[in-house]
Write a protein that holds these residues in place. Structure first.
Motif, PDB file in Angstrom:
ATOM      1  N   UNK A 192       0.795  -1.249   0.218  1.00 19.10           N
ATOM      2  CA  UNK A 192      -0.009   0.046   0.010  1.00 19.10           C
ATOM      3  C   UNK A 192       0.780   1.151   0.026  1.00 19.10           C
ATOM      4  N   UNK A 193       1.830   1.337   0.749  1.00 14.85           N
ATOM      5  CA  UNK A 193       2.962   2.294   0.817  1.00 14.85           C
ATOM      6  C   UNK A 193       3.637   2.642  -0.600  1.00 14.85           C
ATOM      7  N   UNK A 194       3.853   1.485  -1.230  1.00 18.27           N
ATOM      8  CA  UNK A 194       4.394   1.646  -2.654  1.00 18.27           C
ATOM      9  C   UNK A 194       3.530   2.119  -3.578  1.00 18.27           C
ATOM     10  N   UNK A 195       2.487   1.621  -3.534  1.00 16.17           N
ATOM     11  CA  UNK A 195       1.361   2.224  -4.328  1.00 16.17           C
ATOM     12  C   UNK A 195       1.116   3.511  -4.301  1.00 16.17           C
ATOM     13  N   UNK A 196       0.975   3.931  -3.173  1.00 17.85           N
ATOM     14  CA  UNK A 196       0.664   5.455  -2.909  1.00 17.85           C
ATOM     15  C   UNK A 196       1.752   6.113  -3.143  1.00 17.85           C
ATOM     16  N   UNK A 197       2.886   5.768  -3.108  1.00 15.62           N
ATOM     17  CA  UNK A 197       4.338   6.564  -3.423  1.00 15.62           C
ATOM     18  C   UNK A 197       4.257   6.758  -5.060  1.00 15.62           C
ATOM     19  N   UNK A 198       4.107   5.485  -5.733  1.00 15.57           N
ATOM     20  CA  UNK A 198       3.947   5.623  -7.285  1.00 15.57           C
ATOM     21  C   UNK A 198       2.951   6.697  -7.484  1.00 15.57           C
ATOM     22  N   UNK A 199       1.616   6.702  -6.918  1.00 13.29           N
ATOM     23  CA  UNK A 199       0.593   7.499  -7.426  1.00 13.29           C
ATOM     24  C   UNK A 199       0.859   9.107  -7.269  1.00 13.29           C
ATOM     25  N   UNK A 200       1.720   9.192  -6.077  1.00 13.83           N
ATOM     26  CA  UNK A 200       2.202  10.640  -5.683  1.00 13.83           C
ATOM     27  C   UNK A 200       3.187  11.205  -6.820  1.00 13.83           C
ATOM     28  N   UNK A 206      -3.949  17.488  -0.514  1.00 16.10           N
ATOM     29  CA  UNK A 206      -4.604  16.635   0.488  1.00 16.10           C
ATOM     30  C   UNK A 206      -3.818  15.332   0.080  1.00 16.10           C
ATOM     31  N   UNK A 207      -3.558  14.811  -1.302  1.00 15.58           N
ATOM     32  CA  UNK A 207      -2.961  13.650  -1.835  1.00 15.58           C
ATOM     33  C   UNK A 207      -1.520  13.762  -0.882  1.00 15.58           C
ATOM     34  N   UNK A 208      -0.713  14.772  -1.042  1.00 18.06           N
ATOM     35  CA  UNK A 208       0.439  14.724  -0.374  1.00 18.06           C
ATOM     36  C   UNK A 208       0.372  14.423   1.131  1.00 18.06           C
ATOM     37  N   UNK A 209      -0.706  15.383   1.629  1.00 24.53           N
ATOM     38  CA  UNK A 209      -1.023  14.541   3.287  1.00 24.53           C
ATOM     39  C   UNK A 209      -1.321  13.336   3.446  1.00 24.53           C
ATOM     40  N   UNK A 210      -2.018  12.573   2.604  1.00 24.14           N
ATOM     41  CA  UNK A 210      -2.523  11.205   2.616  1.00 24.14           C
ATOM     42  C   UNK A 210      -1.251  10.492   2.756  1.00 24.14           C
ATOM     43  N   UNK A 211      -0.362  10.769   1.738  1.00 22.99           N
ATOM     44  CA  UNK A 211       0.817   9.885   1.635  1.00 22.99           C
ATOM     45  C   UNK A 211       1.773  10.279   2.548  1.00 22.99           C
ATOM     46  N   UNK A 212       1.674  11.336   3.227  1.00 24.84           N
ATOM     47  CA  UNK A 212       2.459  11.499   4.405  1.00 24.84           C
ATOM     48  C   UNK A 212       1.937  10.910   5.567  1.00 24.84           C
ATOM     49  N   UNK A 213       0.724  10.714   5.951  1.00 25.63           N
ATOM     50  CA  UNK A 213       0.412  10.172   7.015  1.00 25.63           C
ATOM     51  C   UNK A 213       0.474   8.501   6.897  1.00 25.63           C
ATOM     52  N   UNK A 221      -6.511   7.635   8.514  1.00 24.22           N
ATOM     53  CA  UNK A 221      -6.298   9.172   8.312  1.00 24.22           C
ATOM     54  C   UNK A 221      -6.073   9.227   6.658  1.00 24.22           C
ATOM     55  N   UNK A 222      -5.097   8.584   6.150  1.00 21.87           N
ATOM     56  CA  UNK A 222      -4.603   8.780   4.728  1.00 21.87           C
ATOM     57  C   UNK A 222      -5.751   8.387   3.850  1.00 21.87           C
ATOM     58  N   UNK A 223      -6.531   7.251   4.150  1.00 20.76           N
ATOM     59  CA  UNK A 223      -7.605   6.889   3.309  1.00 20.76           C
ATOM     60  C   UNK A 223      -8.688   7.817   3.324  1.00 20.76           C
ATOM     61  N   UNK A 224      -9.037   8.459   4.511  1.00 18.43           N
ATOM     62  CA  UNK A 224      -9.955   9.244   4.454  1.00 18.43           C
ATOM     63  C   UNK A 224     -10.020  10.555   3.764  1.00 18.43           C
ATOM     64  N   UNK A 225      -8.532  10.973   3.909  1.00 17.10           N
ATOM     65  CA  UNK A 225      -8.102  12.133   2.935  1.00 17.10           C
ATOM     66  C   UNK A 225      -8.171  12.007   1.615  1.00 17.10           C
TER      67      UNK A 225
END
Length: 144
Positions: free
Chosen positions: A48-56, A95-102, A129-133
């Motif tokens: 999930x972390x990897x997928x989120x960072x690629x999306x970012x 908000x995407x950057x915040x979600x990846x940060x969380x 928190x990241x999911x809700x963001x």
């Protein structure tokens, strides 16, 4: 190039949402169920972390190549944006950057915990928190 990046960002978002659902509910269910932390739980949170960072990264490329990102702010100024333009140019990226940060914080904190309950607690809090963001700033009208 813009159309290709936009398509990748849009379709990759489905994987992001699926992985966030899986990781968040996995952490919540196992936290409240007092389950043991196993290798599969580590892999789910890591993927999930990897997928989120690629999306970012895809999103950042899109932000600088899209006419709806930085170019829109440059051409119209912040005061010249309507609500949908503001969503695409400001709120969605921020908000995407915040979600990846969380999610990154939750992943980092869970690795430092030695027992299962605190590991799942960190993942449950920060991934939720990241999911809700992420859900709060998806441009739904463009997505379906």
């Amino acid at each position: 190039m813009y159309d290709v990046i936009k398509m990748i960002h849009s379709y990759w978002a489905y994987l992001v949402v699926i992985m966030l659902v899986v990781a968040t509910f996995n952490a919540l269910i196992k936290f409240f169920g007092n389950k043991e932390f196993h290798a599969v739980d580590f892999r789910i949170s890591l993927f999930t972390l990897i997928v989120m960072h690629i999306q970012l990264l895809i999103g950042l490329i899109l932000y600088f190549t899209s006419p709806f990102g930085l170019k829109n702010i440059t051409n119209n100024g912040m005061g010249g944006l309507d609500s949908f333009s503001r969503l695409l140019a400001v709120e969605h990226p921020f908000v995407g950057i915040l979600a990846v940060t969380f999610i990154t914080i939750g992943y980092s904190k869970h690795k430092k915990k030695l027992t299962s309950k605190p590991k799942f607690k960190m993942l449950a809090i920060f991934y939720t928190l990241g999911f809700l963001l992420v859900l709060s700033r998806i441009p739904w009208s463009n997505w379906f």
